[in-house]
Design an enzyme around this catalytic site. Structure first.
Site, PDB file in Angstrom:
ATOM      1  N   LYS A  76      -3.060   6.704   0.821  1.00 49.44           N
ATOM      2  CA  LYS A  76      -1.682   6.322   0.480  1.00 49.44           C
ATOM      3  C   LYS A  76      -1.188   5.432   1.614  1.00 49.44           C
ATOM      4  O   LYS A  76      -1.059   5.890   2.753  1.00 49.44           O
ATOM      5  CB  LYS A  76      -0.825   7.579   0.345  1.00 49.44           C
ATOM      6  CG  LYS A  76       0.641   7.324   0.028  1.00 49.44           C
ATOM      7  CD  LYS A  76       1.357   8.648  -0.228  1.00 49.44           C
ATOM      8  CE  LYS A  76       2.849   8.496  -0.349  1.00 49.44           C
ATOM      9  NZ  LYS A  76       3.520   9.802  -0.469  1.00 49.44           N
ATOM     10  N   ASP A 118       1.640   3.567   3.218  1.00 52.62           N
ATOM     11  CA  ASP A 118       3.103   3.628   3.166  1.00 52.62           C
ATOM     12  C   ASP A 118       3.722   2.538   4.053  1.00 52.62           C
ATOM     13  O   ASP A 118       3.065   1.982   4.943  1.00 52.62           O
ATOM     14  CB  ASP A 118       3.539   5.025   3.647  1.00 52.62           C
ATOM     15  CG  ASP A 118       4.893   5.440   3.112  1.00 52.62           C
ATOM     16  OD1 ASP A 118       5.601   4.605   2.540  1.00 52.62           O
ATOM     17  OD2 ASP A 118       5.241   6.628   3.302  1.00 52.62           O
ATOM     18  N   ASP A 141      10.498   7.904  -4.532  1.00 48.52           N
ATOM     19  CA  ASP A 141      10.559   9.245  -3.935  1.00 48.52           C
ATOM     20  C   ASP A 141      11.359  10.191  -4.813  1.00 48.52           C
ATOM     21  O   ASP A 141      11.318  11.402  -4.622  1.00 48.52           O
ATOM     22  CB  ASP A 141      11.223   9.174  -2.553  1.00 48.52           C
ATOM     23  CG  ASP A 141      10.233   8.738  -1.482  1.00 48.52           C
ATOM     24  OD1 ASP A 141       9.020   8.748  -1.763  1.00 48.52           O
ATOM     25  OD2 ASP A 141      10.668   8.385  -0.374  1.00 48.52           O
TER      26      ASP A 141
HETATM   27  C1  DGJ Z   1       7.922   7.861   2.238  1.00 47.78           C
HETATM   28  C2  DGJ Z   1       7.107   8.158   1.035  1.00 47.78           C
HETATM   29  O1  DGJ Z   1       7.670   7.550  -0.088  1.00 47.78           O
HETATM   30  C3  DGJ Z   1       6.977   9.658   0.859  1.00 47.78           C
HETATM   31  O2  DGJ Z   1       6.271   9.946  -0.307  1.00 47.78           O
HETATM   32  C4  DGJ Z   1       6.296  10.218   2.071  1.00 47.78           C
HETATM   33  O3  DGJ Z   1       4.986   9.748   2.130  1.00 47.78           O
HETATM   34  C5  DGJ Z   1       7.060   9.857   3.321  1.00 47.78           C
HETATM   35  N1  DGJ Z   1       7.282   8.445   3.408  1.00 47.78           N
HETATM   36  C6  DGJ Z   1       6.326  10.322   4.553  1.00 47.78           C
HETATM   37  O4  DGJ Z   1       6.910   9.897   5.684  1.00 47.78           O
END
Ligand code: DGJ
Length: 757
Positions: A469, A471, A540
Site C-alpha cells: 500500500k 500512501d 478513508d
Molecule cells: C492514510 C490512509 O488513507 C489510511 O488508510 C492509513 O494507511 C493511514 N494513512 C496511515 O497513516
C-alpha cells in the site's frame, strides 16, 4: 480509423467520429459525436462567416471572413485575435506572448506512442500527428491516438524549440475541444473523507474551472469530468467524458463565449508553472483522454471502464482477481505487536480472508504520526523477528502478507532528516509548514529518488511481501528545490516526473507484487497512478452511505476493479454512525473487498455473517471486480441508490439496493435492470443476510435472517417493467413477507439466467 481527405481529418472509433479540417492553415474543429459515414464534403460542418464580425480583429488583414474569435479550433494561441481562454501561453524567443501556429505536415501510423517520462495509455490502434509551425521556429505537434472499441481518443501535445533562444512555457494544455452546443457539466468534487461527490450544473456564458494545486490530482476536484447534453440521463443522451493521465496539479476549463461556443481544455495547471525549453529541446504534455457516448452516462462510464481496464492498467494483476484483505489500521492504529497481528491473522484466515496488510507504524520509532517517515527499517520492539519472520508466519497460516509505505515523505524527527535536511521540500529562508507533522521529500532530485528506490526495494527483498500500500498523506507547500535554482516554476511537474521514475523502477522490479495506491484515502485517484498500480484506496471514509456516494461518484470515470472498499467497525470512525454490518458489506463488495476492523472483537454471530459475506463475494468476485457496471438510481439525487453489475455474457447480474433512511409507511420500491439479454429468462433471488435489530449486534434467532424474495422474468420485462419489490415494513404489523430494511438497510439481488448453472 484515421483518414485525411480534401483538407479534412476524420478520426473514427467504433461508435464515434471526430472531424477537423484545415482553415487558413489553422485546424478548425468541425464535429465530435455519434459516428458519421465517410463521403460528405463536410462543408455543412464548417463555420460560415461570410459577413465577418464587427468589433473584432482580422487575423489575416485581407480576409474579413476569417475571424479566430468565433472559430472552433483544435488548439488556440494568444496574440492573433482569439480572445477566449487559449490553450497555450509561451514567452517566445522575442519575449512576447504572440504566436501563430499553422499546419505544416502530418503523419498517420498504427499503434500508440510513448511519452518520455510520463505514463501513457497502451495498446492504441492508430495515431495521428499534426505538425504546426510558428515563424519563430517553434513547432507544435498535436497527437491523437484512437482506442476504437471503447470510443476513446487520447490527446497530447509536444513543443519543439527550433529557435536559437530559450522559451518559457507558462501554460500548455494537453488538449482543447471547441464545440457549438449547450451542455451541462458534471464534476466530481470533495475533500478528505468525501471524495468525488457529483456536482451538476448547466453551463452558460463565462468560465468554469476545475483544478488542483495541492501537488496531487487531489480529493478536491477530480480531473475526470463530463460534458453532457442538457437532457442526458444515465441511460440516454449524448455526453463526452474527459480524464487526464496525470497525478499532480491539473486544470480544466469550460468557457462559453458570447457566440455560444463552448471551449473545453485540460492539462497541467498553469498555476506556478513555468518551464524553460532550450534550443532544440522539447516539452511533452501528459496525455488526456476523451470519449463520446450516445447511450447516456452509463454508456460513457462503460467506455471509460473498458479503457482503464485494457489501456491503462498493465502488469500481472491487471486482469487477475484481487484478494480479500484485512488491514490492521482501524483495528490497532499504531498500537500493535507481532502477537496482536498474528491473532488478527488467525481469525481472519478462519473467516476466509486471503491477505493481511500491515499498515502504518511498523518502522523506525513510529508509535504515532510525529516521527520516523524515511527510516524504513523494522521496529524490533513491535516485530522482534522482523518482517521476514512475520511474513513467514502469516504465509504458514495460508495467507499472503502485505505492507504499507509512505516513501515520498520525511518526518523532521527521523534519522533521515537528521542526515539530509536538504532533501525536504522547503524554501531555504523560510520555516516549512508541516502537514500531518511531516515534510515532503524533494523527488526532483536523483539522489532522493535513488534513496527511496533502494529503501523500498531492500524491504521488499527482505521478506515475502506480496502486496504494497503506497500512501501519501500531505499536500505540497513551500514548493522549492535547492537544485532548481531560478527554475522553481518547474517544481511541481518535476516532482511528479520524479515519482513516476520511482514507480517505474520499483513496480518494474517487483512485477508479482500487487500495489495499491493511497493518498489519505482518495487524494490521488487518477489514471497516472493506475498506470503503475492497478488499484487505489477509494477513501478513508468507510461509513455505509458515505461509501455509496464516494464509490458511485468514482464509478463515473473508473471501473470497480480500481476501487479499494473495506468493511469497518461501528460506530464508524469517520462519521460516528452505526449502520448494519450487512450494508457495509453490500456496498464494499462493489469493488475490491477488504475488512478494516479487529476481527477478534467480532461476536460469534458477526463472524458467521462475515464468513458468509466472504463466501458470497468469492463466488461472484469476478463479476464484482470486472463486470459491466450500471448506475440504475442516482444515490446523490434520491433516498436510495441502486447499482447493477452484469457479466460479460449477460447470464448473471447482481443489483445492490442501498437505502438511506427508512420512510415510515413507505411507497413501493421498484427494481429495474440494465444490460441483460432481452430473450433470456432470469430467476432473481435476494442474498440471505442477517438483520440487526440491535445496532451493532446480530441476533442469532433464525427469524432474523432476511426474508426470502424470489422473482423471475425475461430480460425485456426486467429491463422495461422492472420488479415491484415486496413491500417494506409498512410501519405496523410486521410479517414475514415484509422487506425489513430500516435506516441504512440494503439488499443484493442476484439474477441468473436459466442457462446459468
Ligand atoms: C492514510 C490512509 O488513507 C489510511 O488508510 C492509513 O494507511 C493511514 N494513512 C496511515 O497513516
Amino acid at each position: 480509423m484515421i483518414t485525411f481527405k480534401e483538407d479534412v481529418f476524420k478520426i473514427d472509433t467504433d461508435s464515434s467520429s471526430y472531424v477537423f479540417g484545415l482553415n487558413h492553415g489553422m485546424l478548425e474543429s468541425m464535429y465530435y459525436g455519434k459516428k458519421i459515414r465517410d463521403g460528405s464534403d463536410y462543408y455543412a460542418l464548417r463555420e460560415k462567416s461570410s459577413g465577418g464580425y464587427p468589433n473584432t480583429v482580422l487575423t489575416e488583414n485581407d480576409d474579413k471572413t476569417f475571424v479566430m474569435d468565433n472559430l472552433c479550433l483544435e488548439y488556440s494561441f494568444p496574440g492573433k485575435g482569439d480572445f477566449r481562454n487559449t490553450a497555450i501561453e509561451i514567452r517566445m524567443p522575442d519575449s512576447s506572448f504572440v504566436c501563430d501556429f499553422r499546419y505544416s505536415s502530418h503523419k498517420i501510423y498504427d499503434g500508440g506512442y510513448k511519452i518520455p517520462g510520463l505514463p501513457f495509455a497502451i495498446k492504441g490502434d492508430q495515431t495521428l500527428e499534426v505538425n504546426l509551425i510558428d515563424l519563430s521556429g517553434l513547432e507544435l505537434i498535436l497527437y491523437y491516438t484512437v482506442f476504437s472499441k471503447t470510443d476513446v481518443i487520447a490527446r497530447s501535445v509536444c513543443i519543439k524549440n527550433g529557435a536559437d533562444k530559450d522559451i518559457y512555457i507558462r501554460k500548455i494544455m494537453s488538449m482543447q475541444l471547441d464545440l457549438s452546443d449547450s451542455f451541462k457539466l458534471l464534476t466530481f468534487n470533495g475533500l478528505w473523507a468525501r471524495e468525488r461527490h457529483k456536482d451538476e450544473k448547466n453551463l452558460s456564458y463565462g468560465e468554469v474551472v476545475c483544478s488542483s494545486v495541492t501537488g496531487a490530482s487531489s480529493n478536491r476536484q477530480s480531473p475526470f469530468m463530463v460534458l453532457a447534453d442538457r437532457e442526458c440521463t444515465q441511460s440516454s443522451g449524448c455526453c463526452i467524458g474527459y480524464n487526464l493521465i496525470y497525478s499532480s496539479n491539473h486544470y480544466e476549463s469550460v468557457q462559453v463565449s458570447g457566440y455560444d461556443k463552448t471551449r473545453f481544455m485540460g492539462g497541467i495547471n498553469p498555476a506556478f508553472f513555468e518551464w524553460r525549453v532550450g534550443p532544440n529541446d522539447t516539452f511533452f504534455t501528459p496525455q488526456a483522454v476523451i470519449s463520446f457516448s450516445s447511450c447516456g452516462l452509463n454508456g460513457l462510464s462503460q467506455n471509460m471502464h473498458g479503457f482503464v481496464r485494457e489501456n491503462i492498467i498493465r502488469g500481472e494483476w491487471a486482469k487477475k482477481e484481487r484478494p480479500v484483505l484485512i488491514n490492521n489500521w482501524e483495528a490497532t492504529y499504531f498500537n500493535f505487536d507481532e502477537k496482536k497481528l498474528l491473532e488478527i491473522a488467525k481469525v481472519s484466515k478462519d473467516l476466509g480472508i486471503e491477505l493481511l496488510v500491515l499498515d502504518d507504524g511498523w518502522f523506525g520509532l513510529r508509535n504515532d504520526d510525529t516521527t520516523s517517515l524515511g527510516d524504513w527499517y523494522e521496529n524490533r520492539k513491535k516485530l522482534p523477528g522482523g518482517l521476514s519472520s512475520l511474513a513467514e508466519k502469516i504465509n504458514e497460516m495460508g495467507m499472503m502478507f502485505g505492507l504499507w509505505f509512505e516513501p515520498e515523505m520525511v518526518s523532521p524527527i527521523s534519522d533521515l532528516y537528521a542526515i539530509h535536511p536538504e532533501w525536504a521540500v522547503k524554501v531555504p529562508s523560510r520555516k516549512p509548514s508541516l502537514g500531518r507533522n511531516q515534510l515532503v521529500l524533494d523527488l526532483t532530485r536523483k539522489d532522493v529518488r535513488d534513496y527511496i528506490v533502494n529503501a523500498v526495494s531492500n524491504i521488499l527483498n527482505s521478506a515475502n511481501i506480496q502486496y504494497v500500500k503506497w500512501d501519501m498523506n500531505r499536500h505540497i507547500t513551500d514548493a522549492y528545490s535547492q537544485e532548481l535554482g531560478a527554475r522553481q516554476g518547474e517544481f511541481y511537474h518535476r516532482y511528479i516526473l520524479g515519482l513516476y521514475d520511482i514507480l517505474e523502477r520499483v513496480c518494474g522490479a517487483f512485477p508479482h507484487v500487487l500495489f495499491e495506491s493511497c493518498a489519505s484515502g482518495g487524494d490521488r485517484f487518477d489514471l497516472g497512478m493506475l498506470c503503475y498500480m492497478p488499484q487505489i484506496w477509494c477513501s478513508d471514509n468507510t461509513d455505509y452511505y458515505e461509501r455509496v456516494l464516494i464509490q458511485e461518484g468514482t464509478s463515473y470515470g473508473f471501473p470497480l476493479c480500481t476501487m479499494g472498499a473495506h468493511v469497518s467497525a461501528v460506530p464508524n470512525h469517520q462519521t460516528m454512525r452505526t449502520t448494519p454490518l450487512e450494508s457495509r458489506f453490500n456496498v464494499a463488495c462493489f469493488g475490491l473487498l477488504g475488512y478494516e476492523l479487529d476481527p477478534t472483537k467480532l461476536s460469534d454471530n458477526e463472524k458467521l455473517a462475515v464468513k458468509e459475506q466472504i463466501k458470497f463475494y468469492k463466488k461472484y468476485r469476478k463479476l464484482f471486480q470486472f463486470g459491466d457496471f450500471f448506475r440504475i438510481k442516482d444515490g446523490f439525487e434520491s433516498e436510495h441508490a441502486v447499482w447493477e453489475v452484469v457479466s460479460a455474457d449477460k447470464k448473471q447480474s447482481i443489483s445492490g439496493f442501498f437505502q438511506k433512511l427508512f420512510v415510515p409507511n413507505p411507497p413501493s420500491d421498484k427494481l429495474f435492470f440494465k444490460g441483460l439479454d432481452e430473450e433470456l429468462f432470469y430467476k432473481i433471488s435476494c442474498r440471505e443476510q442477517y438483520l440487526e435489530f440491535v445496532p451493532g449486534r446480530l441476533s442469532d434467532d433464525e427469524g432474523f435472517l432476511s426474508n426470502k424474495e424470489e422473482y423471475g422474468g425475461y430480460g425485456d420485462l426486467l429491463m422495461n417493467g422492472g420488479i415491484k419489490l415486496n413491500q417494506q415494513y409498512p410501519s405496523i404489523r410486521y410479517n414475514q413477507g415484509s422487506r425489513l430494511m430500516g435506516d441504512f438497510g440494503s439488499r443484493l439481488y442476484i439474477a441468473r439466467s436459466e442457462e446459468e448453472k
